[in-house]
Design a protein around this motif. Structure first.
Motif, PDB file in Angstrom:
ATOM      1  N   LEU A 294     129.423  -4.562  64.214  1.00 29.65           N
ATOM      2  CA  LEU A 294     128.682  -5.461  63.335  1.00 29.65           C
ATOM      3  C   LEU A 294     128.501  -4.862  61.945  1.00 29.65           C
ATOM      4  O   LEU A 294     128.579  -5.569  60.934  1.00 29.65           O
ATOM      5  N   ALA A 295     128.260  -3.560  61.873  1.00 31.76           N
ATOM      6  CA  ALA A 295     128.111  -2.917  60.572  1.00 31.76           C
ATOM      7  C   ALA A 295     129.415  -3.008  59.774  1.00 31.76           C
ATOM      8  O   ALA A 295     129.405  -3.284  58.566  1.00 31.76           O
ATOM      9  N   THR A 296     130.536  -2.790  60.440  1.00 31.38           N
ATOM     10  CA  THR A 296     131.831  -2.902  59.756  1.00 31.38           C
ATOM     11  C   THR A 296     132.069  -4.321  59.273  1.00 31.38           C
ATOM     12  O   THR A 296     132.461  -4.550  58.119  1.00 31.38           O
ATOM     13  N   LEU A 297     131.831  -5.294  60.142  1.00 32.71           N
ATOM     14  CA  LEU A 297     132.051  -6.684  59.768  1.00 32.71           C
ATOM     15  C   LEU A 297     131.091  -7.117  58.661  1.00 32.71           C
ATOM     16  O   LEU A 297     131.478  -7.842  57.738  1.00 32.71           O
ATOM     17  N   GLY A 298     129.833  -6.680  58.744  1.00 32.83           N
ATOM     18  CA  GLY A 298     128.859  -7.064  57.725  1.00 32.83           C
ATOM     19  C   GLY A 298     129.219  -6.524  56.360  1.00 32.83           C
ATOM     20  O   GLY A 298     129.164  -7.247  55.351  1.00 32.83           O
ATOM     21  N   ALA A 299     129.589  -5.241  56.283  1.00 38.31           N
ATOM     22  CA  ALA A 299     129.971  -4.663  54.993  1.00 38.31           C
ATOM     23  C   ALA A 299     131.261  -5.295  54.475  1.00 38.31           C
ATOM     24  O   ALA A 299     131.418  -5.500  53.263  1.00 38.31           O
ATOM     25  N   TYR A 300     132.189  -5.605  55.364  1.00 37.76           N
ATOM     26  CA  TYR A 300     133.414  -6.300  54.957  1.00 37.76           C
ATOM     27  C   TYR A 300     133.085  -7.667  54.365  1.00 37.76           C
ATOM     28  O   TYR A 300     133.608  -8.052  53.306  1.00 37.76           O
ATOM     29  N   ALA A 301     132.209  -8.408  55.040  1.00 36.41           N
ATOM     30  CA  ALA A 301     131.831  -9.737  54.552  1.00 36.41           C
ATOM     31  C   ALA A 301     131.137  -9.653  53.197  1.00 36.41           C
ATOM     32  O   ALA A 301     131.393 -10.477  52.304  1.00 36.41           O
ATOM     33  N   LEU A 302     130.278  -8.666  53.016  1.00 38.17           N
ATOM     34  CA  LEU A 302     129.582  -8.530  51.738  1.00 38.17           C
ATOM     35  C   LEU A 302     130.564  -8.218  50.612  1.00 38.17           C
ATOM     36  O   LEU A 302     130.500  -8.820  49.526  1.00 38.17           O
ATOM     37  N   ALA A 303     131.475  -7.284  50.850  1.00 40.30           N
ATOM     38  CA  ALA A 303     132.452  -6.942  49.818  1.00 40.30           C
ATOM     39  C   ALA A 303     133.352  -8.130  49.490  1.00 40.30           C
ATOM     40  O   ALA A 303     133.683  -8.370  48.320  1.00 40.30           O
ATOM     41  N   ARG A 304     133.744  -8.890  50.496  1.00 41.65           N
ATOM     42  CA  ARG A 304     134.587 -10.073  50.251  1.00 41.65           C
ATOM     43  C   ARG A 304     133.830 -11.120  49.452  1.00 41.65           C
ATOM     44  O   ARG A 304     134.373 -11.736  48.534  1.00 41.65           O
ATOM     45  N   GLN A 305     132.567 -11.345  49.791  1.00 38.68           N
ATOM     46  CA  GLN A 305     131.777 -12.328  49.070  1.00 38.68           C
ATOM     47  C   GLN A 305     131.578 -11.910  47.614  1.00 38.68           C
ATOM     48  O   GLN A 305     131.581 -12.742  46.711  1.00 38.68           O
ATOM     49  N   LEU A 306     131.438 -10.634  47.377  1.00 35.11           N
ATOM     50  CA  LEU A 306     131.239 -10.156  46.012  1.00 35.11           C
ATOM     51  C   LEU A 306     132.521 -10.182  45.191  1.00 35.11           C
ATOM     52  O   LEU A 306     132.469 -10.022  43.972  1.00 35.11           O
ATOM     53  N   GLY A 307     133.680 -10.354  45.846  1.00 32.56           N
ATOM     54  CA  GLY A 307     134.927 -10.516  45.104  1.00 32.56           C
ATOM     55  C   GLY A 307     135.989  -9.489  45.393  1.00 32.56           C
ATOM     56  O   GLY A 307     137.032  -9.487  44.731  1.00 32.56           O
ATOM     57  N   ALA A 308     135.801  -8.624  46.362  1.00 31.20           N
ATOM     58  CA  ALA A 308     136.805  -7.619  46.696  1.00 31.20           C
ATOM     59  C   ALA A 308     137.933  -8.248  47.505  1.00 31.20           C
ATOM     60  O   ALA A 308     137.754  -9.267  48.178  1.00 31.20           O
ATOM     61  N   GLY A 309     139.114  -7.618  47.444  1.00 34.43           N
ATOM     62  CA  GLY A 309     140.230  -8.050  48.268  1.00 34.43           C
ATOM     63  C   GLY A 309     140.064  -7.589  49.698  1.00 34.43           C
ATOM     64  O   GLY A 309     139.109  -6.889  50.056  1.00 34.43           O
ATOM     65  N   ARG A 310     141.037  -7.968  50.531  1.00 38.10           N
ATOM     66  CA  ARG A 310     140.909  -7.657  51.958  1.00 38.10           C
ATOM     67  C   ARG A 310     140.937  -6.153  52.216  1.00 38.10           C
ATOM     68  O   ARG A 310     140.134  -5.640  52.984  1.00 38.10           O
ATOM     69  N   ILE A 311     141.855  -5.444  51.586  1.00 35.31           N
ATOM     70  CA  ILE A 311     141.936  -4.006  51.835  1.00 35.31           C
ATOM     71  C   ILE A 311     140.722  -3.306  51.243  1.00 35.31           C
ATOM     72  O   ILE A 311     140.140  -2.406  51.857  1.00 35.31           O
ATOM     73  N   GLY A 312     140.315  -3.710  50.057  1.00 34.95           N
ATOM     74  CA  GLY A 312     139.115  -3.129  49.467  1.00 34.95           C
ATOM     75  C   GLY A 312     137.885  -3.371  50.315  1.00 34.95           C
ATOM     76  O   GLY A 312     137.046  -2.470  50.505  1.00 34.95           O
ATOM     77  N   ALA A 313     137.748  -4.581  50.864  1.00 28.43           N
ATOM     78  CA  ALA A 313     136.617  -4.881  51.734  1.00 28.43           C
ATOM     79  C   ALA A 313     136.684  -4.078  53.028  1.00 28.43           C
ATOM     80  O   ALA A 313     135.649  -3.650  53.569  1.00 28.43           O
ATOM     81  N   ALA A 314     137.888  -3.859  53.533  1.00 22.01           N
ATOM     82  CA  ALA A 314     138.030  -3.042  54.738  1.00 22.01           C
ATOM     83  C   ALA A 314     137.597  -1.600  54.472  1.00 22.01           C
ATOM     84  O   ALA A 314     136.948  -0.972  55.319  1.00 22.01           O
TER      85      ALA A 314
END
Length: 748
Positions: A294-314
């Motif tokens: 959940l922590a990984t998915l949550g941080a990924y979702a936050l980075a994606r929402q803020l405008g990061a790409g998929r690899i950056g969000a990962a």
């Protein structure tokens, strides 16, 4: 003349017609017989389809009569070679020069035009709009021999002609195939893949947690045993007697004993499944892995929402979840259960149509995401105030800042930014719900401090756990990469389990690069940097100028803050901000690589360049590898399975009592034992008086509490006073004694 066969769509020159005007469609007006003007020939040609090349033989030439051939039906055979076109061009040039030979042939051309005019005179005139898009040869073939063609005849015949070339209609999919397609789309969706990847990575990065999930616990068996009991108790009591939630079966006969530490109440639904110590251990290990996912998915979702790409969000998700300093917290599930923080922030940002990269976009607002964000935020607080309280203060501060910015914008521009009534209602309802959950959770803790005022923390307690600056570059022993190398640095720390705060050297490097090369705007990068420095200062507690301007004001004035004794856990916010800086840098890198790959011809380096963008993700993942021990949980003594409560298990201390709490999940009998963040004075008295058990004083004292059974564990008595008295006779005390397995059971 033109052939009437569908296979010969273009006219060809013949012997008796050296040069002819372009053929006409069925709907075109008859070609005038006079060739004195070039205009009529040009107009007839212009009426043909746009995709058909214009013939260059509008002006008759005598050279064509010698080269053309006549078919048996009197129509010229088609010869659409490039040489013919070149010859026709030559004839036009000769005609323009006005040669005598061209003038002599002009009469023959006029005659041919007259014959052609007679052939098309009987064709019905169609409206130009109806015949648009149809080639002249397509309409010429189906004309009736007697000249009785009607305006509507061409279209059906033409449709039948091209029907054979039409693609077959798609068959209507069955219900099963539609369901299969929907499932397929769901399985390849970004968020499905992100969820599955987070789960798979959590299993691998926490291994061997799930190797023997019923018998081992990560890091140690003390705090994990306590938290395994917490989940089991909340699930059990909410089904059996919800009114007794805060009056747990441990620390008997204390009141509000479930609030003696963070409760993990949000995991109560999991506690409703299974019973007994083994199921409690299994439940803990499963939730331990899911917390990482959940922590990984949550941080990924936050980075994606803020405008990061998929690899950056990962990179952000992995860096946030598997930072080396968190490996030292493997025994504290309430600290690792932090995924609700970035997930709630992502949902709230999505609902308000805001991102770091694109700013505020009112058209993307959605009140449903706002409700979901507040709900997840409330759930996060229900797991415990150790992590939830700073989160609550952050949300309160964010709401205040946003309100001020909206007000300033309105004063400057004279008009307010679009917000919407529905969004306002969602924020009000969600905020009230969040505050209500927080207050309901806080009430039992206020009761505990009222009953046990000595349980409150002091500045001296904070100083003991405040890490020095060197802790930010020191890894815990559980780090597979840096643990052995940093052994000397850990030895210099006063309390290294809470002072090894390295978020990762790779994360440091990526975040530093993100200050100069990023998709975030410069002001946003600077704000993230300020956030990193400020949270580090708070995480140092009293080590940063004695906390005069950071931790101490909060400790003295912010409600509830004086219950937080480990400032180093605020490193969670530092890690999140570093992860977002790193996500901006990696996203800028991937965007640049994509541009370079698109510009290269041939683009053979493209796949290799794209694979290179995975290097930061790989390095962050490797730095998070663990060497966490997984000791075997002590088995429940057979004596406790049939023991009647309230009971006391001896010896009693913080470590053993946490095992006793886990064993009590088999039926949840009331037990005097208990382990938490503080020890009630009554339990201290019980431990002191029972040192002489069994004797009359201790027996009478325990009877005043209502204790009916005492279990003395033989495996734990070496080196204790009970090593001598465990086999002493007890008939004179009015109690009974029975050996059950590796324990002695006394019934008072």
């Amino acid at each position: 003349m033109t052939t009437g066969q569908p296979g010969n769509p273009r006219p060809t020159p013949t012997d008796d017609a050296p040069s002819r005007p372009a053929p006409t469609r069925a709907g075109d007006p008859p070609v005038p017989p006079a060739s004195a003007t070039a205009t009529s020939s040009t107009d007839a040609t212009a009426n043909t389809d746009a995709d058909r090349p214009t013939r260059a033989d509008d002006t008759p030439s005598g050279a064509a009569g010698a080269e053309g051939a006549t078919a048996p039906n009197g129509r010229p055979e088609r010869d659409a070679t490039k040489n013919d076109i070149a010859k026709v061009g030559g004839r036009k040039s000769a005609t323009k020069r006005g040669s005598t030979k061209g003038a002599a042939l002009k009469g023959a051309a006029l005659k041919d035009v007259a014959v052609k005019d007679a052939a098309v005179k009987d064709v019905a005139v169609k409206d130009a709009d109806e015949a648009e898009g149809t080639k002249a040869d397509d309409a010429d073939g189906p004309q009736k021999a007697n000249g009785d063609a009607k305006p509507g005849d061409a279209k059906p015949v033409e449709a039948e002609r091209w029907e054979a070339f039409a693609s077959a209609p798609e068959p209507r999919p069955s219900r099963l195939s539609r369901v299969a397609r929907a499932v397929g789309r769901f399985l390849v969706h970004e968020w499905t893949l992100a969820t599955l990847a987070s789960l798979a990575l959590a299993v691998l990065m926490t291994w061997p947690t799930l190797r023997y999930p019923r018998y081992t616990l990560p890091q140690d068996t003390w705090d994990p045993s306590l938290q395994a009991w917490q989940m089991a108790w909340s699930g059990h009591i909410l089904l059996a007697d919800p009114a007794r939630l805060w009056q747990s079966n441990t620390f008997f006969p204390e009141l509000w004993s479930f609030a003696f530490s963070d409760t993990l109440l949000g995991y109560a639904p999991a506690g409703m499944l299974g019973s007994g110590p083994e199921d409690a251990v299994l439940r803990y290990n499963i939730m331990f892995v899911l917390a990482h996912a959940l922590a990984t998915l949550g941080a990924y979702a936050l980075a994606r929402q803020l405008g990061a790409g998929r690899i950056g969000a990962a990179v952000a998700g992995v860096g946030y979840t598997y930072a080396p300093w968190l490996l030292a917290q493997a025994g504290h599930l309430h600290v690792l259960s932090n995924g609700g923080i970035p997930l709630a922030l992502a949902m709230l940002a999505r609902g308000h149509g805001w991102s770091l990269r694109h700013g505020y976009r009112p058209e993307r607002r959605h009140d449903g995401w706002v409700y979901a964000g507040w709900l997840v935020a409330a759930w996060q607080v229900s797991l415990g105030f150790g992590i939830g309280l700073p989160f609550a203060y952050f949300l309160a501060g964010a709401v205040l800042v946003v309100a001020v910015l909206f007000g300033v914008r309105r004063l400057k521009s004279g008009r307010a930014l679009p917000f919407g009534r529905r969004l306002l209602v969602a924020d009000v309802v969600g905020g009230v719900f969040f505050a209500g959950v927080g207050l309901l959770m806080a009430f039992p803790y206020f009761k505990v401090t009222e009953l046990h005022p000595y349980a409150e923390r002091t500045i001296r307690d904070i100083s003991i756990f405040s890490p020095p600056a060197s802790g930010f570059v020191t890894a815990p022993a559980e780090s597979r990469v840096w643990g052995g190398l940093h052994e000397g640095a850990r030895a210099a720390l006063p309390w290294h389990p809470e002072m090894t705060l390295l978020p990762g050297f790779v994360l440091y490097a990526l975040a530093a690069g993100g200050l100069f090369f990023s998709v975030w705007r410069l002001r946003h990068r600077l704000l993230l940097l300020v956030g990193v420095l400020v949270t580090m200062a708070f995480a140092m507690g009293t080590r940063f100028f004695d906390g005069t301007f950071t931790y101490v004001p909060l400790f003295e004035h912010a409600p509830g803050w004086n219950a937080l004794r480990t400032p180093g856990r605020l490193m969670l916010w530092t890690t999140l901000l570093l992860a977002l800086l790193a996500a901006g840098a990696v996203t800028a890198l991937t965007d640049r690589v994509r541009e370079l790959a698109a510009q290269r011809i041939p683009s053979w380096p493209g796949p290799w360049l794209r694979m290179a963008t995975l290097l930061p993700l790989l390095l962050v993942t490797l730095e998070g590898l663990n060497a966490t021990p997984h000791p075997v949980v002590p088995a429940q003594p057979a004596a406790m399975r049939a023991a009647e409560g309230p009971l006391l298990v001896l010896p009693s201390n913080q470590s053993i009592d946490q095992h006793v709490m886990l064993w009590s999940t088999d039926g949840f009998p009331d037990v005097v034992n208990g382990g938490s963040g503080f020890t009630p004075r009554q339990l201290d008295d019980v431990r002191r008086v029972s040192q002489s058990f069994p004797d009359q004083t201790s027996v009478d004292y325990l009877r005043t509490f209502g204790v009916r059974t005492v279990v003395l564990l033989r495996s734990q008595v070496p080196g204790t006073p009970w090593e001598i008295t465990i086999d002493a006779p007890v008939e004179s005390l009015g109690i009974t004694r029975q050996d059950v397995g590796d324990a002695v059971v006394y019934r008072l």
